[in-house]
Design an enzyme around this catalytic site. Sequence first.
Site, mmCIF file in Angstrom:
data_model
loop_
_atom_site.group_PDB
_atom_site.id
_atom_site.type_symbol
_atom_site.label_atom_id
_atom_site.label_comp_id
_atom_site.label_asym_id
_atom_site.label_seq_id
_atom_site.Cartn_x
_atom_site.Cartn_y
_atom_site.Cartn_z
ATOM 1 N N CYS A 118 -3.319 24.492 -44.843
ATOM 2 C CA CYS A 118 -4.695 24.694 -45.643
ATOM 3 C C CYS A 118 -5.268 23.397 -46.063
ATOM 4 C CB CYS A 118 -4.612 25.687 -46.564
ATOM 5 S SG CYS A 118 -6.115 26.199 -47.391
ATOM 6 N N HIS A 232 -1.859 30.206 -44.548
ATOM 7 C CA HIS A 232 -0.623 30.025 -45.490
ATOM 8 C C HIS A 232 0.725 30.851 -44.918
ATOM 9 C CE1 HIS A 232 -2.711 27.869 -48.858
ATOM 10 N NE2 HIS A 232 -3.682 28.574 -48.161
ATOM 11 N N GLU A 234 3.482 30.556 -46.219
ATOM 12 C CA GLU A 234 4.528 30.543 -47.210
ATOM 13 C C GLU A 234 4.339 31.683 -48.326
ATOM 14 O OE1 GLU A 234 1.184 28.808 -49.267
ATOM 15 O OE2 GLU A 234 1.904 28.366 -47.170
#
Length: 305
Positions: A118, A232, A234
């Site tokens: 990001c 993202h 994660e």
Amino acid sequence: MGNLFATRKCEVVPKNKRPVIGILFQDSSERFIKFGKSYLASSYVKYIESAGARVVPIRIDLSKEELEALFNSINGVLFPGGGASLSDSGYLRTAKIIYDLALQAYDKDDPFPLWGTCLGFELLNIVTSGLGKEEFLASCDAENYSIPLEFTHDAYGSRMFGSAPDGVMKTLKDQAVTFNMHKKCVTIERFWATNATAGFFNVLSTNKDRNGIEFISTVEGKKYPIYGTQWHPEKHQFEWEPTEAIDHSPDAIHAGQYMADFFVNQARQNTHHFATAEEEEKALIYQCNPIDTSEESTFQQCYFF
């Protein structure tokens, strides 16, 4: 060694079974300054640890000499997402030093992988372009937005995706699992009009924002082991804010775990290490404790310095 990372679909034998990844802290926003001058969302730490690596926090107040010493002790660096300035911040200053060290190391047959997520993705593109944030990034509407990736032809022969399981590729291509949380983006036009970025990165996927603006969503270095996702990977496993459109399905979690495994396996090819076990233990994030920040932000927990 350099050719190892340039070869597509190359299965490599890990040289390092105890990889250590540095994750860069970033300047605290107003809501976080009461806790410390810089912060790191704990989801990035858990993400790296889930793939079998340990984490060293990289403070943004370290001198160039201190960063060089740390660089020579770890095996890769992740630039996380967040809200730090990409015009003037400790996050930007520190990342530029690490970026230059990684390129210099690779050119000396010492491949050192970098990853940007990001804000980190935008940072990698800005630093590579040699342009300022306002010159290179465009506004877009892609905050709290989960979408499938639109893979390019280069994705299927890439290091990142060339050996990915078919199920992971199908999930990323067909399901709205890649979570975007950004108001700025690298547009297709700006990327290809900038020789520095077009010559440095292969574009592995693109996407469109809510208004149809097409932006770059995944890249990897043509030569260098440098990787970036505007989305993202994660958050599937480790962030649970109910107002965010994060897919927590088994398919999404499997895809996110693949991304973590890929980056850590890249870091396993680097053989940097600390001089002593005592120095290593002192540097690891185990010396720090995260705190609950769910009332102040969408992050469940953060570390602070």
